[in-house]
Design an enzyme around this catalytic site. Sequence first.
Site, PDB file in Angstrom:
ATOM      1  N   LYS A  84       0.838  -1.198   0.000  1.00 60.23           N
ATOM      2  CA  LYS A  84       0.000   0.000   0.000  1.00 60.23           C
ATOM      3  C   LYS A  84       0.875   1.251   0.000  1.00 60.23           C
ATOM      4  CE  LYS A  84      -3.862  -1.931   2.666  1.00 60.23           C
ATOM      5  NZ  LYS A  84      -4.924  -1.719   1.677  1.00 60.23           N
ATOM      6  N   ARG A 141     -10.163 -11.754   2.165  1.00 59.49           N
ATOM      7  CA  ARG A 141     -10.957 -12.868   1.635  1.00 59.49           C
ATOM      8  C   ARG A 141     -10.180 -14.175   1.715  1.00 59.49           C
ATOM      9  NH1 ARG A 141     -11.464  -9.649  -3.968  1.00 59.49           N
ATOM     10  NH2 ARG A 141     -11.220  -7.950  -2.476  1.00 59.49           N
TER      11      ARG A 141
HETATM   12  N1  BES Z   1      -8.169  -3.870   4.561  1.00 61.36           N
HETATM   13  C1  BES Z   1      -8.302  -3.504   3.196  1.00 61.36           C
HETATM   14  C2  BES Z   1      -9.616  -2.790   2.919  1.00 61.36           C
HETATM   15  C3  BES Z   1      -9.701  -1.355   3.337  1.00 61.36           C
HETATM   16  C4  BES Z   1      -9.038  -0.382   2.623  1.00 61.36           C
HETATM   17  C5  BES Z   1     -10.490  -0.987   4.383  1.00 61.36           C
HETATM   18  C6  BES Z   1      -9.150   0.938   2.991  1.00 61.36           C
HETATM   19  C7  BES Z   1     -10.618   0.334   4.746  1.00 61.36           C
HETATM   20  C8  BES Z   1      -9.942   1.298   4.047  1.00 61.36           C
HETATM   21  C9  BES Z   1      -8.264  -4.737   2.306  1.00 61.36           C
HETATM   22  O1  BES Z   1      -7.450  -5.755   2.723  1.00 61.36           O
HETATM   23  C10 BES Z   1      -7.737  -4.290   0.975  1.00 61.36           C
HETATM   24  O2  BES Z   1      -6.605  -3.895   0.910  1.00 61.36           O
HETATM   25  N2  BES Z   1      -8.577  -4.347  -0.045  1.00 61.36           N
HETATM   26  C11 BES Z   1      -8.199  -3.933  -1.357  1.00 61.36           C
HETATM   27  C12 BES Z   1      -8.720  -4.953  -2.336  1.00 61.36           C
HETATM   28  C13 BES Z   1      -8.205  -4.778  -3.726  1.00 61.36           C
HETATM   29  C14 BES Z   1      -6.726  -5.079  -3.786  1.00 61.36           C
HETATM   30  C15 BES Z   1      -8.964  -5.698  -4.653  1.00 61.36           C
HETATM   31  C16 BES Z   1      -8.816  -2.557  -1.596  1.00 61.36           C
HETATM   32  O3  BES Z   1      -9.932  -2.317  -1.133  1.00 61.36           O
HETATM   33  O4  BES Z   1      -8.162  -1.740  -2.209  1.00 61.36           O
HETATM   34 MN    MN Z   2      -5.437  -5.538   2.038  1.00 64.27          MN
END
Ligand code: BES
Ligand code: MN
Length: 495
Positions: A277, A351
Amino acid sequence: MEFSIKSGVPQTGANGCVVAGVFETRRLSGAAAALDRAARGYLSKVVRRGDMQGKLGATLLLHDVPGATGRVLLVGLGREGEFHDKQYRDAVAAAVAALHRTGAEEASLHLTELPVGRRDAQWKVAHAVAVAGASAYRFTRMKSKGEDDRPALRRVALAVDRAAHKGAAAGLEQGLAVTHGVALARDLGNLPPNVCTPSHLADEARELSRRYRMKLTVLGREDMERLGMRTLLSVAQGSAEPPRFITLEYRGGPANQKPVALVGKGITFDTGGISIKPAADMDEMKFDMCGAAAVLGTLKAAGEMRLPVNLVGAIPSTENMPGGRATRPGDIVKSLSGQTVEILNTDAEGRLILCDALTYVERFRPAAVIDIATLTGACVIALGHVATGLFANDEALAREVAVAGEEACDRVWRMPLWEDYQEQLKSNFADFANIGGRPAGAVTAACFLARFARKYKWAHLDIAGTAWKSGKEKGATGRPVPLLTQFLVNRAGRT
Ligand code: BES
Ligand code: MN
Ligand code: ZN
């Protein structure tokens, strides 16, 4: 803070405060009118002068009101015809915040006597207690010096009609249980990721198991390997911190009753892994275990109320880190269900740990399974910070969850799980991929989970937008503990 139920005239001791409402037309509520009569029209005079116009959430503190021993706090209620759930909770919150600014040690709260749609005394008391409890919440555990903004307020008496005492007592019990469950969930969410590790969550579960006689099982890396939880392990393999798979079983209901299983995402820190990230706000990924925290908070509330239901809490927990052992984009792993997954983005890790947990809970033959996860940023885009995303493979269960959310003022909004979306998860190399592209990201994440939840009634709550707040008030909210507790209370009443 201690709460009690009372009936009768609005009055307190010398160091107390009576709280009564005023509607926006400057009409005094019943309790305010009673105070006004004892004060020979003093309150109506104040209101007529325009110092309290009844705007929702406005407060006016009065000292030495004739006929009253303590202080009097007038609280604006807004328009009488619009005084619904939210307005009621806002008025109570404003009253409690104003009380915290005074030196009053006790309060007699008469807002619980006001009509709020069709809500009964039980609901009004439960929500007054939960709102007041939440407003007294502080997270100071990591500060080296205690802060001395502790409110003086110790005791709050909630006024209800004498005929409603029994319901009010039940409301008080539920309000306290929700307050304590929410506080636990918030504490765990707010703890830093170097303290709130998977092992820490297991310790917290152990505490609950002792206190409320629940059966605890904690699996480590080798146990998970033996079982074949390889999608979970693929997330954990980049981390030095040992993963844990935690289950808590609470048997409050009849022995032959199938349990409700709650499954909570317990990523104690989500860097994204190799699909790392960006740096901005990455600290907030300590909140990625708020689903797990909600499961523990709800189990605490259920245990405290001794709810006559059977419950299983399942928490897959690990960090998601990059490193020399971490999963690469393109890796293919076999889940506990036997289905293979091509991991195209290591940041879609929630997931991957939930799918093995969903397969694992089959062994409990659950009546229903609800998973709770800070799953997708896309859900925040879709619903903001107001509603939790609800997905379900069963209409009646979806309705039951939505109704509990309305009752708890912890709302959800239904999202689709149509087959049409499954197409986006196609993989050329494995059974399917772990991402479905940008469109409908919250839906394709839920569709991924649905492939592991075919054997029972299942609902999925995406709490990415509702589990915590950013900015000045950064911190965990404790949602959806109020919803889940209400869901279980309703189920308990059904049997
Ligand atoms: N924990 C995050 C989701 C999240 C992101 C919650 C920002 C709250 C704020 C999750 O693990 C994640 O990173 N999801 C990705 C999925 C994507 C790579 C398909 C996302 O939401 O960007
Ligand atoms: Mn994630
Ligand atoms: Zn995550």
